[in-house]
Design an enzyme around this catalytic site. Structure first.
Site, PDB file in Angstrom:
ATOM      1  N   GLY A   9      42.296  43.784 -31.464  1.00  0.00           N
ATOM      2  CA  GLY A   9      41.957  42.857 -30.400  1.00  0.00           C
ATOM      3  C   GLY A   9      40.618  42.227 -30.715  1.00  0.00           C
ATOM      4  N   ARG A  27      34.656  41.287 -31.347  1.00  0.00           N
ATOM      5  CA  ARG A  27      33.329  40.658 -31.382  1.00  0.00           C
ATOM      6  C   ARG A  27      33.447  39.142 -31.217  1.00  0.00           C
ATOM      7  NH1 ARG A  27      31.052  40.653 -37.597  1.00  0.00           N
ATOM      8  NH2 ARG A  27      33.036  40.468 -38.696  1.00  0.00           N
ATOM      9  N   LYS A  30      32.661  34.299 -32.918  1.00  0.00           N
ATOM     10  CA  LYS A  30      32.526  35.496 -33.738  1.00  0.00           C
ATOM     11  C   LYS A  30      31.077  35.952 -33.608  1.00  0.00           C
ATOM     12  CE  LYS A  30      33.678  37.091 -38.435  1.00  0.00           C
ATOM     13  NZ  LYS A  30      34.179  36.608 -39.755  1.00  0.00           N
ATOM     14  N   ASP A  77      29.364  46.850 -32.723  1.00  0.00           N
ATOM     15  CA  ASP A  77      28.306  46.278 -31.893  1.00  0.00           C
ATOM     16  C   ASP A  77      28.635  44.870 -31.408  1.00  0.00           C
ATOM     17  OD1 ASP A  77      27.894  44.653 -34.131  1.00  0.00           O
ATOM     18  OD2 ASP A  77      26.080  45.702 -34.773  1.00  0.00           O
ATOM     19  N   ARG A  89      33.919  28.600 -33.861  1.00  0.00           N
ATOM     20  CA  ARG A  89      34.805  27.855 -34.754  1.00  0.00           C
ATOM     21  C   ARG A  89      35.774  27.011 -33.939  1.00  0.00           C
ATOM     22  NH1 ARG A  89      37.374  33.147 -35.526  1.00  0.00           N
ATOM     23  NH2 ARG A  89      36.170  33.474 -37.433  1.00  0.00           N
ATOM     24  N   ASP A 116      46.705  40.366 -38.433  1.00  0.00           N
ATOM     25  CA  ASP A 116      45.853  39.815 -37.374  1.00  0.00           C
ATOM     26  C   ASP A 116      44.984  38.670 -37.884  1.00  0.00           C
ATOM     27  OD1 ASP A 116      44.620  42.144 -38.762  1.00  0.00           O
ATOM     28  OD2 ASP A 116      42.857  41.572 -37.617  1.00  0.00           O
ATOM     29  N   ASN A 117      45.077  38.377 -39.187  1.00  0.00           N
ATOM     30  CA  ASN A 117      44.311  37.273 -39.757  1.00  0.00           C
ATOM     31  C   ASN A 117      45.200  36.091 -40.136  1.00  0.00           C
ATOM     32  OD1 ASN A 117      41.791  38.426 -39.508  1.00  0.00           O
ATOM     33  ND2 ASN A 117      41.831  39.372 -41.519  1.00  0.00           N
ATOM     34  N   ASP A 155      38.840  33.080 -40.166  1.00  0.00           N
ATOM     35  CA  ASP A 155      38.208  34.397 -40.187  1.00  0.00           C
ATOM     36  C   ASP A 155      37.823  34.808 -41.610  1.00  0.00           C
ATOM     37  OD1 ASP A 155      37.052  36.543 -39.017  1.00  0.00           O
ATOM     38  OD2 ASP A 155      38.882  37.668 -38.693  1.00  0.00           O
TER      39      ASP A 155
END
Length: 480
Positions: A90, A93, A114, A126, A180, A256-257, A266
């Protein structure tokens, strides 16, 4: 705010409901230093008139754009990572910030982030992005666009004043938030998550959303899942083919990319090829070479298989899905031929003639690396030297690789090329083709561009590089 009449908000994804995304709050950054704004991209969605202060308010503090999403949405998805299924993914970040129409094409475009902070899907991360990572994405997206690859565009980069610790680069390092602009962020993994929970109803809802939002020409198809899948197969084949023609290695081709609209996005451990090498890998952690340059078509096909497995739950005729999947190979070969012809800037003759030229080009690229200890022929200069085909022969032979091209290993390529007319030969009048070398992005140059930023906060070399890439984009004008 000074948006133009070209700004047309259309926040559609939020209408799918709470099963698809989670409302989140952006991080409150201690600093907001604008490092990059893409006014050319902003003009396509009517946002180029923002002042720098307004830009920071929207793309560092993430105040909602007028008439758009009232709150950022962290999208839910799963995915295969190096072919191991991970149900804990998911947007960890980033988030979907807004959706708006592109003025010229009416396409729906996303602005997504991102490094914008933690979300429910951050796990133990983080939620931040290194400034160097943001710089690398600006470079990758810029050159890929110049080379005709369907790609997201880096829209904004703001330095955020936090010191980050990373295990794969000197730490502490500087932080940033990237925005983006892309056609869609609906991933193969978005469907995988719904299949994982056996939610055929939600898969059907998502299929309808994708068709009605991105592929409206398929709205009347009797089997929407299969029609949508066939479109995704075609777009994925085109994407991978253009990566190959560009000599680009994405590095992390997890499910997922990859997005249903067939755009590259990404950018993590990407690389451009120094020279032709099917085994060249981008990610230092890709020990088996799963996502090496030569295996990218295989990766695209494997990921499509996973998407097809999700659509089996809702398609009335699985044979249609199988037929669409089996069409990937032919679609890829056709797209690769088209991409290579475009990169050589010659006029297609169609059929076997094109295929023979493409094969001769790949053979020349392969054999040219074996000369002078394997360092002689780099990938990008080959296409630069022969841009326009025979019309550039004198330029190629008089250039820095002139002696190389007179070697017998290039004879077959030059003979094939002789039968092709240049495509839009007026492009060769651009001053870019008066240079000896093309714009490349090999890893040593990327590091060299980062060094003055890291050591002296000097952005001039990066900005100069981006200006040269933009000049190349205009000169190449690969797909008109």
């Amino acid at each position: 705010m000074p948006v133009s009449e070209r700004y047309r908000p259309d926040p559609r994804f939020a209408g799918l409901g709470g099963e698809f995304a989670d409302p989140v709050a952006p991080a409150d950054f201690p600093k907001t230093i604008l490092r990059f704004r893409n006014d050319r991209a902003a003009a396509t969605v009517g946002l180029e008139g923002l002042t720098d202060a307004e830009w920071i308010a929207h793309f560092a503090r993430f105040q909602p754009l007028p008439g758009n999403q009232s709150q950022p949405l962290a999208m839910r998805y799963h995915g295969h990572q190096f072919r191991s299924y991970n149900p804990e993914l998911g947007d960890g970040r980033g988030f979907l910030f807004s959706q708006q129409r592109e003025a010229q094409t009416d396409r729906l475009l996303d602005l997504a982030t991102k490094g914008s902070g933690q979300t429910p899907w951050s796990r133990h991360g983080d939620g931040r992005l290194t400034l160097k990572g943001g710089m690398r994405e600006i470079l990758a997206a810029g050159l890929l666009e110049a080379l005709g690859v369907p790609t997201s565009r880096a829209f904004s980069l703001v330095e955020t004043g936090e010191a980050l610790t990373r295990g794969d680069e000197p730490s502490p390092t500087r932080s940033a938030v990237l925005t983006r602009l892309s056609h869609s962020h609906i991933r193969f993994g978005t469907f995988q998550r719904l299949a994982y929970f056996d939610r055929a109803d939600l898969i059907t809802q998502l299929v309808d959303h994708v068709v009605e939002t991105y592929f409206p020409h398929l709205a009347d198809a009797p089997d929407r899942p299969t029609a949508m899948f066939a479109e995704v197969v075609s777009r994925t084949a085109r994407l991978v083919a253009r990566w190959m023609a560009a000599g680009f290695v994405h590095g992390v081709l997890n499910t997922d990319n990859m997005v249903v609209t067939g755009e590259s996005f990404d950018y993590g451990p990407w690389r451009f090829l120094p020279r032709n090498d099917p085994n060249f890998t981008a990610a230092y952690f890709d020990h088996s070479g799963l996502y090496s340059f030569g295996r990218q078509p295989e990766a695209g096909f494997w990921n499509l298989q996973q998407l097809a497995a999700c659509l089996v739950l809702v398609s009335p005729d699985q044979s249609g899905l199988i037929a669409a999947l089996n069409g990937f190979s032919d679609a890829y070969r056709a797209a690769l031929s088209e991409a290579m012809i475009a990169r050589l800037a010659v006029t297609s003759q169609g059929g076997e003639a094109d295929i023979e030229l493409v094969n001769a080009a790949f053979k020349a690229l392969a054999e040219g690396t074996k000369l002078d200890g394997g360092e002689a022929l780099r990938w990008e200069p080959f296409f630069f030297d022969w841009f326009g085909g025979e019309a550039s022969e004198a330029r190629a032979l008089e250039g820095p690789r002139g002696k190389l091209y007179q070697d017998p290993v290039f004879a077959a390529f030059r003979a094939r090329l002789a039968g092709f007319a240049p495509d839009r030969p007026e492009r060769l009048e651009n001053p870019v083709f008066g240079q000896c070398e093309p714009e490349e992005l090999l890893i040593d140059e990327v590091e060299a561009l980062w060094t003055p930023i890291s050591e002296a906060d000097d952005w001039a070399p990066l900005n100069a590089k981006l200006a040269r890439i933009e000049s190349a984009r205009i000169a190449y004008n690969l797909y008109g």
